[in-house]
Design a protein around this motif. Structure first.
Motif, PDB file in Angstrom:
ATOM      1  N   THR A  26       0.832  -1.184   0.000  1.00 27.34           N
ATOM      2  CA  THR A  26       0.000   0.000   0.000  1.00 27.34           C
ATOM      3  C   THR A  26       0.870   1.237   0.000  1.00 27.34           C
ATOM      4  O   THR A  26       1.963   1.256   0.557  1.00 27.34           O
ATOM      5  CB  THR A  26      -0.928   0.028   1.220  1.00 27.34           C
ATOM      6  OG1 THR A  26      -0.130  -0.007   2.404  1.00 27.34           O
ATOM      7  CG2 THR A  26      -1.876  -1.152   1.215  1.00 27.34           C
ATOM      8  N   ASN A  27       0.379   2.250  -0.615  1.00 24.81           N
ATOM      9  CA  ASN A  27       1.061   3.529  -0.685  1.00 24.81           C
ATOM     10  C   ASN A  27       0.389   4.453   0.326  1.00 24.81           C
ATOM     11  O   ASN A  27      -0.757   4.851   0.138  1.00 24.81           O
ATOM     12  CB  ASN A  27       0.947   4.089  -2.109  1.00 24.81           C
ATOM     13  CG  ASN A  27       1.646   5.397  -2.289  1.00 24.81           C
ATOM     14  OD1 ASN A  27       1.987   6.071  -1.327  1.00 24.81           O
ATOM     15  ND2 ASN A  27       1.863   5.773  -3.526  1.00 24.81           N
ATOM     16  N   PRO A  28       1.101   4.825   1.409  1.00 22.57           N
ATOM     17  CA  PRO A  28       0.473   5.655   2.441  1.00 22.57           C
ATOM     18  C   PRO A  28       0.198   7.080   1.988  1.00 22.57           C
ATOM     19  O   PRO A  28      -0.495   7.828   2.674  1.00 22.57           O
ATOM     20  CB  PRO A  28       1.500   5.637   3.578  1.00 22.57           C
ATOM     21  CG  PRO A  28       2.796   5.403   2.897  1.00 22.57           C
ATOM     22  CD  PRO A  28       2.476   4.517   1.726  1.00 22.57           C
ATOM     23  N   ILE A 108       3.383   8.862  10.622  1.00 19.90           N
ATOM     24  CA  ILE A 108       3.306   9.105  12.057  1.00 19.90           C
ATOM     25  C   ILE A 108       2.027   8.469  12.623  1.00 19.90           C
ATOM     26  O   ILE A 108       2.042   7.829  13.658  1.00 19.90           O
ATOM     27  CB  ILE A 108       3.327  10.617  12.368  1.00 19.90           C
ATOM     28  CG1 ILE A 108       4.543  11.288  11.735  1.00 19.90           C
ATOM     29  CG2 ILE A 108       3.249  10.877  13.854  1.00 19.90           C
ATOM     30  CD1 ILE A 108       5.876  10.801  12.216  1.00 19.90           C
ATOM     31  N   SER A 109       0.935   8.682  11.917  1.00 14.73           N
ATOM     32  CA  SER A 109      -0.355   8.080  12.280  1.00 14.73           C
ATOM     33  C   SER A 109      -1.151   7.930  10.989  1.00 14.73           C
ATOM     34  O   SER A 109      -0.653   8.236   9.911  1.00 14.73           O
ATOM     35  CB  SER A 109      -1.100   8.967  13.286  1.00 14.73           C
ATOM     36  OG  SER A 109      -1.515  10.162  12.669  1.00 14.73           O
ATOM     37  N   ASP A 110      -2.391   7.481  11.098  1.00 16.63           N
ATOM     38  CA  ASP A 110      -3.226   7.338   9.903  1.00 16.63           C
ATOM     39  C   ASP A 110      -3.507   8.676   9.233  1.00 16.63           C
ATOM     40  O   ASP A 110      -3.807   8.726   8.054  1.00 16.63           O
ATOM     41  CB  ASP A 110      -4.552   6.660  10.256  1.00 16.63           C
ATOM     42  CG  ASP A 110      -4.373   5.186  10.557  1.00 16.63           C
ATOM     43  OD1 ASP A 110      -3.343   4.620  10.150  1.00 16.63           O
ATOM     44  OD2 ASP A 110      -5.264   4.606  11.207  1.00 16.63           O
ATOM     45  N   VAL A 115       7.404  14.213   5.264  1.00 16.90           N
ATOM     46  CA  VAL A 115       8.166  14.049   4.035  1.00 16.90           C
ATOM     47  C   VAL A 115       9.474  14.803   4.257  1.00 16.90           C
ATOM     48  O   VAL A 115       9.463  16.016   4.444  1.00 16.90           O
ATOM     49  CB  VAL A 115       7.394  14.616   2.817  1.00 16.90           C
ATOM     50  CG1 VAL A 115       8.203  14.445   1.543  1.00 16.90           C
ATOM     51  CG2 VAL A 115       6.029  13.953   2.691  1.00 16.90           C
ATOM     52  N   THR A 116      10.584  14.075   4.263  1.00  7.40           N
ATOM     53  CA  THR A 116      11.880  14.651   4.608  1.00  7.40           C
ATOM     54  C   THR A 116      12.804  14.634   3.399  1.00  7.40           C
ATOM     55  O   THR A 116      12.975  13.602   2.752  1.00  7.40           O
ATOM     56  CB  THR A 116      12.527  13.859   5.762  1.00  7.40           C
ATOM     57  OG1 THR A 116      11.607  13.773   6.838  1.00  7.40           O
ATOM     58  CG2 THR A 116      13.805  14.527   6.231  1.00  7.40           C
ATOM     59  N   LYS A 126      -1.134  16.588   6.795  1.00 12.15           N
ATOM     60  CA  LYS A 126      -2.284  16.061   7.543  1.00 12.15           C
ATOM     61  C   LYS A 126      -3.351  15.623   6.561  1.00 12.15           C
ATOM     62  O   LYS A 126      -3.747  16.389   5.671  1.00 12.15           O
ATOM     63  CB  LYS A 126      -2.822  17.131   8.477  1.00 12.15           C
ATOM     64  CG  LYS A 126      -3.835  16.632   9.447  1.00 12.15           C
ATOM     65  CD  LYS A 126      -4.153  17.701  10.475  1.00 12.15           C
ATOM     66  CE  LYS A 126      -4.894  17.075  11.609  1.00 12.15           C
ATOM     67  NZ  LYS A 126      -4.989  17.960  12.749  1.00 12.15           N
ATOM     68  N   LYS A 127      -3.822  14.403   6.694  1.00 10.17           N
ATOM     69  CA  LYS A 127      -4.825  13.863   5.783  1.00 10.17           C
ATOM     70  C   LYS A 127      -6.193  14.476   6.058  1.00 10.17           C
ATOM     71  O   LYS A 127      -6.574  14.685   7.195  1.00 10.17           O
ATOM     72  CB  LYS A 127      -4.910  12.346   5.934  1.00 10.17           C
ATOM     73  CG  LYS A 127      -5.628  11.676   4.797  1.00 10.17           C
ATOM     74  CD  LYS A 127      -5.320  10.209   4.762  1.00 10.17           C
ATOM     75  CE  LYS A 127      -5.617   9.697   3.366  1.00 10.17           C
ATOM     76  NZ  LYS A 127      -5.093   8.393   3.151  1.00 10.17           N
TER      77      LYS A 127
END
Length: 128
Positions: A26-28, A108-110, A115-116, A126-127
């Motif tokens: 899966t691609n987060p 970090i979470s869902d 992105v570094t 933030k989604k």
């Protein structure tokens, strides 16, 4: 005959789940994201982050970025920009434009990822 079929079935239950070709990666990144914050290092040379912040919309209910499986869409005040990318497991984001910039993605979470860049500049998304 029934024992052979049951044996084959039992082996399949244990063998198939361990095969890598059955596991779906899966691609987060896929989804709509808002720029949450930005941590720029002193020696940062990545203009991408500066452009993202400058292009940020004032409407906080809309997405700043949307990732599909193969491209990132940047929503700006002036319009929409689409850039192809590749996400390689486990955590590398590589833009397929003229810059070929590479980033490390950390979930970090869902609903929050970082992105570094190579110069340690961190973009928090933030989604929505």
């Amino acid at each position: 005959m029934k024992i052979k079929i049951l044996s084959a079935f039992a082996i399949a239950i244990f063998v198939f789940p361990s095969c890598n070709w059955l596991k779906q990666k899966t691609n987060p990144l896929v989804g709509s994201w808002k720029i949450d914050s930005l941590n720029i290092t002193k020696d940062s040379n990545s203009i991408v982050y500066l452009l993202l912040v400058m292009a940020k919309q004032s409407d906080t209910t809309k997405a700043d970025l949307a990732f599909t499986n193969d491209s990132v869409v940047l929503f700006t005040r002036d319009g929409i920009e689409r850039t192809p990318y590749v996400f390689t497991a486990p955590d590398q984001l590589i833009f397929k434009d003229s810059t070929k910039e590479q980033f490390t993605v950390q979930k970090i979470s869902d609903s929050l990822i970082t992105v570094t860049s190579k110069d340690s500049t961190v973009l928090y998304l933030k989604k929505i």
